[in-house]
Design an enzyme around this catalytic site. Structure first.
Site, PDB file in Angstrom:
ATOM      1  N   ASP A  22      -7.600  19.594 -44.775  1.00  0.00           N
ATOM      2  CA  ASP A  22      -7.301  18.260 -44.261  1.00  0.00           C
ATOM      3  C   ASP A  22      -8.566  17.420 -44.426  1.00  0.00           C
ATOM      4  O   ASP A  22      -9.620  17.745 -43.863  1.00  0.00           O
ATOM      5  CB  ASP A  22      -6.872  18.345 -42.790  1.00  0.00           C
ATOM      6  CG  ASP A  22      -6.344  17.013 -42.255  1.00  0.00           C
ATOM      7  OD1 ASP A  22      -6.846  15.969 -42.699  1.00  0.00           O
ATOM      8  OD2 ASP A  22      -5.466  17.049 -41.385  1.00  0.00           O
ATOM      9  N   PHE A  49      -7.637  19.377 -35.459  1.00  0.00           N
ATOM     10  CA  PHE A  49      -6.908  18.209 -34.961  1.00  0.00           C
ATOM     11  C   PHE A  49      -5.532  18.673 -34.472  1.00  0.00           C
ATOM     12  O   PHE A  49      -4.859  19.442 -35.159  1.00  0.00           O
ATOM     13  CB  PHE A  49      -6.776  17.175 -36.076  1.00  0.00           C
ATOM     14  CG  PHE A  49      -6.297  15.843 -35.594  1.00  0.00           C
ATOM     15  CD1 PHE A  49      -7.186  14.941 -35.034  1.00  0.00           C
ATOM     16  CD2 PHE A  49      -4.964  15.500 -35.674  1.00  0.00           C
ATOM     17  CE1 PHE A  49      -6.749  13.707 -34.579  1.00  0.00           C
ATOM     18  CE2 PHE A  49      -4.510  14.270 -35.217  1.00  0.00           C
ATOM     19  CZ  PHE A  49      -5.410  13.374 -34.670  1.00  0.00           C
ATOM     20  N   TYR A  76      -5.817   5.601 -43.480  1.00  0.00           N
ATOM     21  CA  TYR A  76      -6.154   4.455 -42.623  1.00  0.00           C
ATOM     22  C   TYR A  76      -7.527   4.603 -41.976  1.00  0.00           C
ATOM     23  O   TYR A  76      -7.946   3.749 -41.220  1.00  0.00           O
ATOM     24  CB  TYR A  76      -5.085   4.228 -41.540  1.00  0.00           C
ATOM     25  CG  TYR A  76      -4.698   5.453 -40.732  1.00  0.00           C
ATOM     26  CD1 TYR A  76      -5.496   5.899 -39.689  1.00  0.00           C
ATOM     27  CD2 TYR A  76      -3.543   6.158 -41.012  1.00  0.00           C
ATOM     28  CE1 TYR A  76      -5.142   7.015 -38.950  1.00  0.00           C
ATOM     29  CE2 TYR A  76      -3.170   7.276 -40.281  1.00  0.00           C
ATOM     30  CZ  TYR A  76      -3.974   7.705 -39.245  1.00  0.00           C
ATOM     31  OH  TYR A  76      -3.629   8.809 -38.524  1.00  0.00           O
ATOM     32  N   LYS A  77      -8.218   5.708 -42.254  1.00  0.00           N
ATOM     33  CA  LYS A  77      -9.552   5.903 -41.676  1.00  0.00           C
ATOM     34  C   LYS A  77     -10.582   5.350 -42.658  1.00  0.00           C
ATOM     35  O   LYS A  77     -10.630   4.155 -42.879  1.00  0.00           O
ATOM     36  CB  LYS A  77      -9.731   7.378 -41.340  1.00  0.00           C
ATOM     37  CG  LYS A  77      -8.760   7.803 -40.225  1.00  0.00           C
ATOM     38  CD  LYS A  77      -8.773   9.271 -39.905  1.00  0.00           C
ATOM     39  CE  LYS A  77      -7.786   9.559 -38.764  1.00  0.00           C
ATOM     40  NZ  LYS A  77      -7.490  10.978 -38.614  1.00  0.00           N
ATOM     41  N   ARG A 108     -17.674   9.164 -29.433  1.00  0.00           N
ATOM     42  CA  ARG A 108     -17.664   9.395 -30.871  1.00  0.00           C
ATOM     43  C   ARG A 108     -17.974   8.091 -31.606  1.00  0.00           C
ATOM     44  O   ARG A 108     -17.391   7.053 -31.321  1.00  0.00           O
ATOM     45  CB  ARG A 108     -16.288   9.923 -31.276  1.00  0.00           C
ATOM     46  CG  ARG A 108     -16.195  10.362 -32.693  1.00  0.00           C
ATOM     47  CD  ARG A 108     -14.853  11.006 -32.960  1.00  0.00           C
ATOM     48  NE  ARG A 108     -13.788  10.026 -32.976  1.00  0.00           N
ATOM     49  CZ  ARG A 108     -12.616  10.186 -33.597  1.00  0.00           C
ATOM     50  NH1 ARG A 108     -12.368  11.315 -34.228  1.00  0.00           N
ATOM     51  NH2 ARG A 108     -11.700   9.246 -33.571  1.00  0.00           N
TER      52      ARG A 108
END
Ligand SMILES: *Cc1c(COP(=O)(O)O)cnc(C)c1O
Length: 411
Positions: A196, A125, A221-222, A370
């Protein structure tokens, strides 16, 4: 060939089916983007009202003591701990994932002063890479970021490496790293290991302690559904906590913040990872959002996730074959996280057409559609219905409308 009735039967037998009702999901929307922003848990608005309209309004500054506001970074961290294989006092909530990466990467380099290399993946990322670049520039001490293309991380770990920094589930492809294997290899070479967990925590069993990981960070928040911009979390293995320092030596990480001493003295344990005043409203929302994980069988969550993603792959290939999709996600369920990604040259407009059709996934440059599958609120029939919409926008060519080609700022 599987049909909608078969999937409805799986929903009937699903031990997690009742969790769907714990979330507010707009009617008719099939939400396949919980890996970017989890939906609103139904118990959150009442918690916000409690914190804002009672604690803040009525109890004002006293709330820091009365309502334990100051303990939220630790108490919410202790609730995330079981989801990632950490013990009590090993997880702290606060700041963003980006900031936490900076803190832990800096600490790791200081623990290995004779070594100058951080190993990561070129496909990691971006923020994970950018923060390493910024840290190296700031240190000005000859450090190097060694980026591996593809998955041959093990081959890049040698005696010069101070830190291996990887994301457990690749945000683009959904490829799942072998956490224990890579961690052991890093340790054998004398390096430290940072994971991560942004795309893994909340959809699978994560075992940091079992792998012997040193550090970890992750978004809340995912798949943890903590709300937009929710405070992130970090993990430091207990044996490292008092040996390490972190560079953002703010007053909340001080051993005695309310003594207001002239000089910094780090607090013992995970508390020294704190920096400034915690975001009480955000942490309270996350705290409420985590209720759904209480006593949840994460093995069942993982099994459902693998089944949902597997059916999606099969159904897209069966019903939309010949439309130019190439699978970007590992076909072996043991090697993928909870998402399915497809390469397609018209990925962007196809995704916009799907979103208009109430199937919400996202697009990742350069050509990836995705789809995230959150087993807590998705039903097996949602997989069928999402593919039905995909089949339709492909068959009628509606994806090719000019408005679907115009790029928005946030994809
Ligand atoms: C989503 C994500 C981030 C986001 O970091 P923020 O600081 O919250 O913006 C970081 N790393 C990974 C791997 C992610 O998937």
């Amino acid at each position: 060939m599987i049909n909608r009735e078969d999937l409805a039967a799986l929903d009937k037998a699903d031990p997690l089916a009742n969790l769907h009702d714990r979330f507010e999901l707009p009617d008719g929307v099939i939400y396949l983007d919980g890996n970017s922003l989890g939906p609103l848990p139904k118990n959150v608005p009442a918690r916000v009202a409690e914190v804002v309209q009672r604690q803040w309004r009525d109890d004002l500054i006293r709330s820091w003591n009365i309502h334990d506001w100051d303990r939220l970074p630790l108490s919410v961290g202790d609730r995330i701990a079981p989801l990632i294989g950490a013990g009590p006092g090993e997880v702290l909530v606060g700041d963003s994932t980006s900031v936490n990466l900076f803190k832990l990467m800096a600490a790791a380099l200081e623990l290995r002063p004779e070594r100058k290399v951080i190993v990561s993946q070129s496909g990691n990322f971006p923020t994970d890479i950018y923060l390493a670049e910024g840290l190296i520039r700031q240190l000005g001490d000859g450090h190097e970021l060694r980026l591996v293309d593809g998955d041959d991380v093990l081959g890049a770990i040698d005696d010069d490496v101070a830190l291996v920094s990887l994301t457990q589930v690749d945000y683009r492809s959904g490829h799942l790293q072998e956490m224990a294997n890579v961690t052991h290899r890093a340790h054998d070479a004398g390096a430290l290991m940072l994971w991560d967990l942004s795309h893994s925590a909340g959809v699978m069993t994560v075992d940091l302690a079992g792998a012997g990981a040193d550090f970890a960070v992750g978004c809340s928040y995912k798949y943890l559904n903590g709300g937009p911009g929710a405070p992130a979390y970090l993990y430091v293995a207990r044996h490292l906590q008092d040996q390490m320092r972190q560079p953002l030596s703010g007053w909340h990480g001080h051993a005695a913040p309310f003594e207001f001493e002239t000089h910094y003295r780090p607090a013992p344990g995970i508390v020294r990872q704190r920096c400034g005043t915690p975001s009480v409203i955000g942490m309270s929302v996350l705290d409420a959002a985590l209720d759904v994980f209480d006593d949840l069988d994460m093995a069942a969550v993982r099994a459902k996730s693998q089944a949902l993603t597997g059916h999606f792959i099969d159904l897209v290939e069966q019903r939309c074959g010949g439309h130019g999709f190439t699978l970007a996600t590992p076909r072996d369920p043991a090697c993928r996280g909870s998402q399915v990604s497809w390469h397609h040259e018209n990925g962007y407009p196809i995704m916009q057409a799907l979103i208009t059709g109430c199937v919400i996934g996202d697009f990742r440059s350069p050509d990836i559609l995705r789809f995230g599958f959150a087993p807590l609120y998705l039903r097996y029939v949602d997989v069928w219905d999402a593919v039905t919409v995909l089949q339709r926008v492909l068959a009628d060519g509606s994806w090719d409308r000019p408005e679907y080609h115009a790029r928005a700022a946030i994809t």
